[in-house]
Write a protein that holds these residues in place. Structure first.
Motif, PDB file in Angstrom:
ATOM      1  N   ARG A 144       0.793  -1.233   0.000  1.00 51.56           N
ATOM      2  CA  ARG A 144       0.000   0.000   0.000  1.00 51.56           C
ATOM      3  C   ARG A 144       0.830   1.290   0.000  1.00 51.56           C
ATOM      4  O   ARG A 144       0.266   2.367   0.107  1.00 51.56           O
ATOM      5  N   THR A 145       2.158   1.195  -0.040  1.00 51.49           N
ATOM      6  CA  THR A 145       2.924   2.425  -0.199  1.00 51.49           C
ATOM      7  C   THR A 145       2.687   2.942  -1.614  1.00 51.49           C
ATOM      8  O   THR A 145       2.214   2.201  -2.482  1.00 51.49           O
ATOM      9  N   LEU A 146       3.063   4.191  -1.846  1.00 55.30           N
ATOM     10  CA  LEU A 146       2.769   4.772  -3.161  1.00 55.30           C
ATOM     11  C   LEU A 146       3.452   3.999  -4.287  1.00 55.30           C
ATOM     12  O   LEU A 146       2.868   3.794  -5.354  1.00 55.30           O
ATOM     13  N   PHE A 147       4.679   3.556  -4.055  1.00 60.82           N
ATOM     14  CA  PHE A 147       5.402   2.778  -5.080  1.00 60.82           C
ATOM     15  C   PHE A 147       4.757   1.404  -5.246  1.00 60.82           C
ATOM     16  O   PHE A 147       4.381   1.003  -6.351  1.00 60.82           O
ATOM     17  N   THR A 148       4.573   0.683  -4.150  1.00 58.73           N
ATOM     18  CA  THR A 148       4.071  -0.700  -4.266  1.00 58.73           C
ATOM     19  C   THR A 148       2.627  -0.751  -4.765  1.00 58.73           C
ATOM     20  O   THR A 148       2.245  -1.667  -5.483  1.00 58.73           O
ATOM     21  N   GLN A 154      -4.080  -3.086  -9.495  1.00 58.71           N
ATOM     22  CA  GLN A 154      -5.488  -2.827  -9.193  1.00 58.71           C
ATOM     23  C   GLN A 154      -5.659  -1.323  -8.990  1.00 58.71           C
ATOM     24  O   GLN A 154      -5.334  -0.784  -7.932  1.00 58.71           O
ATOM     25  N   SER A 155      -6.193  -0.665 -10.021  1.00 58.25           N
ATOM     26  CA  SER A 155      -6.266   0.800 -10.007  1.00 58.25           C
ATOM     27  C   SER A 155      -7.151   1.332  -8.882  1.00 58.25           C
ATOM     28  O   SER A 155      -6.971   2.460  -8.430  1.00 58.25           O
ATOM     29  N   LYS A 156      -8.081   0.502  -8.383  1.00 65.62           N
ATOM     30  CA  LYS A 156      -8.955   0.979  -7.295  1.00 65.62           C
ATOM     31  C   LYS A 156      -8.139   1.328  -6.048  1.00 65.62           C
ATOM     32  O   LYS A 156      -8.581   2.119  -5.217  1.00 65.62           O
ATOM     33  N   TYR A 157      -6.957   0.724  -5.915  1.00 66.90           N
ATOM     34  CA  TYR A 157      -6.110   1.016  -4.763  1.00 66.90           C
ATOM     35  C   TYR A 157      -5.119   2.150  -5.021  1.00 66.90           C
ATOM     36  O   TYR A 157      -4.584   2.736  -4.084  1.00 66.90           O
ATOM     37  N   SER A 158      -4.855   2.446  -6.291  1.00 68.51           N
ATOM     38  CA  SER A 158      -3.816   3.443  -6.601  1.00 68.51           C
ATOM     39  C   SER A 158      -4.378   4.778  -7.106  1.00 68.51           C
ATOM     40  O   SER A 158      -3.667   5.780  -7.124  1.00 68.51           O
ATOM     41  N   ASP A 159      -5.651   4.791  -7.493  1.00 66.48           N
ATOM     42  CA  ASP A 159      -6.253   6.035  -7.993  1.00 66.48           C
ATOM     43  C   ASP A 159      -6.488   7.028  -6.852  1.00 66.48           C
ATOM     44  O   ASP A 159      -6.767   6.638  -5.720  1.00 66.48           O
ATOM     45  N   GLY A 160      -6.365   8.305  -7.174  1.00 63.98           N
ATOM     46  CA  GLY A 160      -6.761   9.345  -6.226  1.00 63.98           C
ATOM     47  C   GLY A 160      -5.677   9.793  -5.274  1.00 63.98           C
ATOM     48  O   GLY A 160      -5.958  10.443  -4.262  1.00 63.98           O
ATOM     49  N   PHE A 161      -4.428   9.434  -5.567  1.00 62.23           N
ATOM     50  CA  PHE A 161      -3.313   9.836  -4.705  1.00 62.23           C
ATOM     51  C   PHE A 161      -2.277  10.650  -5.485  1.00 62.23           C
ATOM     52  O   PHE A 161      -1.080  10.554  -5.223  1.00 62.23           O
ATOM     53  N   GLY A 162      -2.759  11.433  -6.444  1.00 62.76           N
ATOM     54  CA  GLY A 162      -1.841  12.263  -7.215  1.00 62.76           C
ATOM     55  C   GLY A 162      -1.227  11.490  -8.370  1.00 62.76           C
ATOM     56  O   GLY A 162      -1.650  10.368  -8.692  1.00 62.76           O
ATOM     57  N   PRO A 163      -0.206  12.081  -9.014  1.00 61.70           N
ATOM     58  CA  PRO A 163       0.398  11.446 -10.198  1.00 61.70           C
ATOM     59  C   PRO A 163       0.925  10.049  -9.890  1.00 61.70           C
ATOM     60  O   PRO A 163       1.503   9.816  -8.835  1.00 61.70           O
ATOM     61  N   LYS A 164       0.695   9.143 -10.830  1.00 62.88           N
ATOM     62  CA  LYS A 164       1.190   7.770 -10.682  1.00 62.88           C
ATOM     63  C   LYS A 164       2.706   7.734 -10.886  1.00 62.88           C
ATOM     64  O   LYS A 164       3.261   8.546 -11.620  1.00 62.88           O
ATOM     65  N   ILE A 165       3.349   6.784 -10.235  1.00 66.14           N
ATOM     66  CA  ILE A 165       4.774   6.551 -10.485  1.00 66.14           C
ATOM     67  C   ILE A 165       4.905   6.013 -11.908  1.00 66.14           C
ATOM     68  O   ILE A 165       4.178   5.087 -12.304  1.00 66.14           O
TER      69      ILE A 165
END
Length: 406
Positions: A144-148, A154-165
């Motif tokens: 759940r860190t920004l990198f991992t 699974q985009s549902k976990y990574s969306d909404g936290f600013g620019p993607k790595i």
């Protein structure tokens, strides 16, 4: 000497905790083996294992002993110093695996963070800054860190936290052609779970992992196996890569490694490890004496022929009974997974109802898991007794029967 504690209850969660979890309506307070008791004294059979963590059940005497002994000696010294439990544990992991070096941290996400940083650093040092791309699988989960969470598919976990790595590509799991099409000379790592855990307990095909290994060799990329959920005996081997006979460059382990105490490891070869020179990566608590003492006791018990053979035998008991229940109630199309990481795939009639089954099971006194809405997951203790398996599955069948009548 017992300490008087203020009374708390489940409703307090909603008053004092950040609402990113929706915990069950009861609070477990004590465990022994594969049984758990809640605040009211109700007893449940635990087939969830703290999500594949409690590899030796609850309050295992060897783990309690290791923790208590170490607690009376030394808790924390930081990585300004090394410590004996960390060195003993590292030696045992190195002796038991392909790895020659270990890095200790506190969670699976941290182990994966270290693995991905190492992969990028190795490629940067050897081939230059352009070789930094990471390929992972759709529906994978790596933390759940920004990198991992960006490496996870699974985009549902990574969306909404600013620019993607940037520099991360996702391809279908178990699809070697898709992987072939994605790998290039800019790829620094291919990251895979030997069994996809969170997305439905999906084991990799042998040819897929063999192909991934070959592609990495051809493109000078590193093969990273996330064994956070599959490691420490859960597959019936100490690590799942041994089951497949495909050796990664970097391996991550957590969950079962500490049997319930937070610890994780990133393991690799000497040649790759040397790229993490002094100051390039670190963690305050990583490799602390308490965690390492417990994990050493875990590996001493798990990495034995009896325990590993027991996993295979217990898997067969679960498989047979779960298939019977599946057929009787038209519940499962398939019971899959490796060892004691078991995924039961729901039939069309039950699609989307894994949470309902989880809730019904709890009411009958058995704790199970989901892996998405369409798969019921079991990740019990590796030393769960035959009596507890039978009792727990009796309760599970009663839960299913009640749901069928509802």
């Amino acid at each position: 000497m017992s300490v008087e504690h203020a009374q708390v209850q489940r409703t307090d969660f909603d008053q004092v905790m950040v609402p990113n979890y929706a915990p069950a309506g009861f609070i477990p307070v004590r465990g022994a083996g594969s049984r758990v008791w809640d605040q009211s004294g109700r007893e449940l059979v635990d087939f969830a294992g703290g999500i594949a963590v409690n590899v030796l059940g609850h309050a295992h005497p060897a783990l309690v002993g290791a923790l208590t002994e170490q607690a009376n000696k030394l808790w924390h010294v930081s990585n300004v110093f090394t410590n004996e439990p960390a060195l003993r544990l590292a030696k045992k992991l190195v002796d038991a695996t392909f790895a020659e070096r270990a890095f200790f941290c506190n969670s699976g996400a941290e182990a994966n963070e270290a693995a991905f940083k190492l992969a990028r650093r190795v490629s940067h040092d050897l081939y230059g800054p352009e070789k930094y791309e990471i390929i992972a699988a759709v529906n994978s989960f790596h933390g759940r860190t920004l990198f991992t969470v960006n490496v996870g598919g699974q985009s549902k976990y990574s969306d909404g936290f600013g620019p993607k790595i940037t520099g991360i590509t996702h391809v279908a799991y178990n699809d070697l052609d898709a992987l072939k099409a994605a790998v290039s000379d800019k790829t620094c790592a291919v990251v895979l779970e030997p069994v996809q855990g969170e997305s439905g307990v999906i084991p990799a095909d042998l040819a897929y992992l063999q192909g991934a290994r070959q592609l990495c060799d051809e493109h000078k990329a590193l093969l990273v196996f996330d064994e956070v959920q599959t490691g420490m005996g859960r597959s019936g081997q100490l690590f799942a890569y041994m089951h497949y006979g495909v050796i990664p460059d970097i391996l991550t382990s957590a969950k079962s490694l500490g049997g319930g105490f937070p610890i994780a490891a990133m393991m690799t070869t000497e040649a790759l490890a040397k790229h993490l020179t002094v100051g390039t990566h670190g963690t305050t608590y990583g490799g602390n004496p308490l965690a390492c003492a417990v994990a050493e006791a875990v590996i001493d018990i798990v990495n034995t022929p009896q325990t590993l053979a027991g996993v295979v035998a217990k898997r067969a008991l679960f498989q047979t009974r779960l298939e019977q229940i599946g057929q009787k109630y038209d519940l499962f199309t398939q019971v899959r997974g490796l060892g004691l990481l078991i995924g039961c795939v729901l039939t069309d009639a039950w699609k989307g109802k894994a949470k309902d089954i989880f809730n019904a099971a709890e009411k009958e006194g058995v704790m199970v898991l989901q892996a998405g809405p369409d798969v019921v997951r079991f990740a019990p203790s590796l030393v769960v007794t035959e009596e507890d398996i039978n009792e727990g599955l009796d309760r599970f069948e009663r839960a299913v029967a009640k749901l069928t009548q509802a």
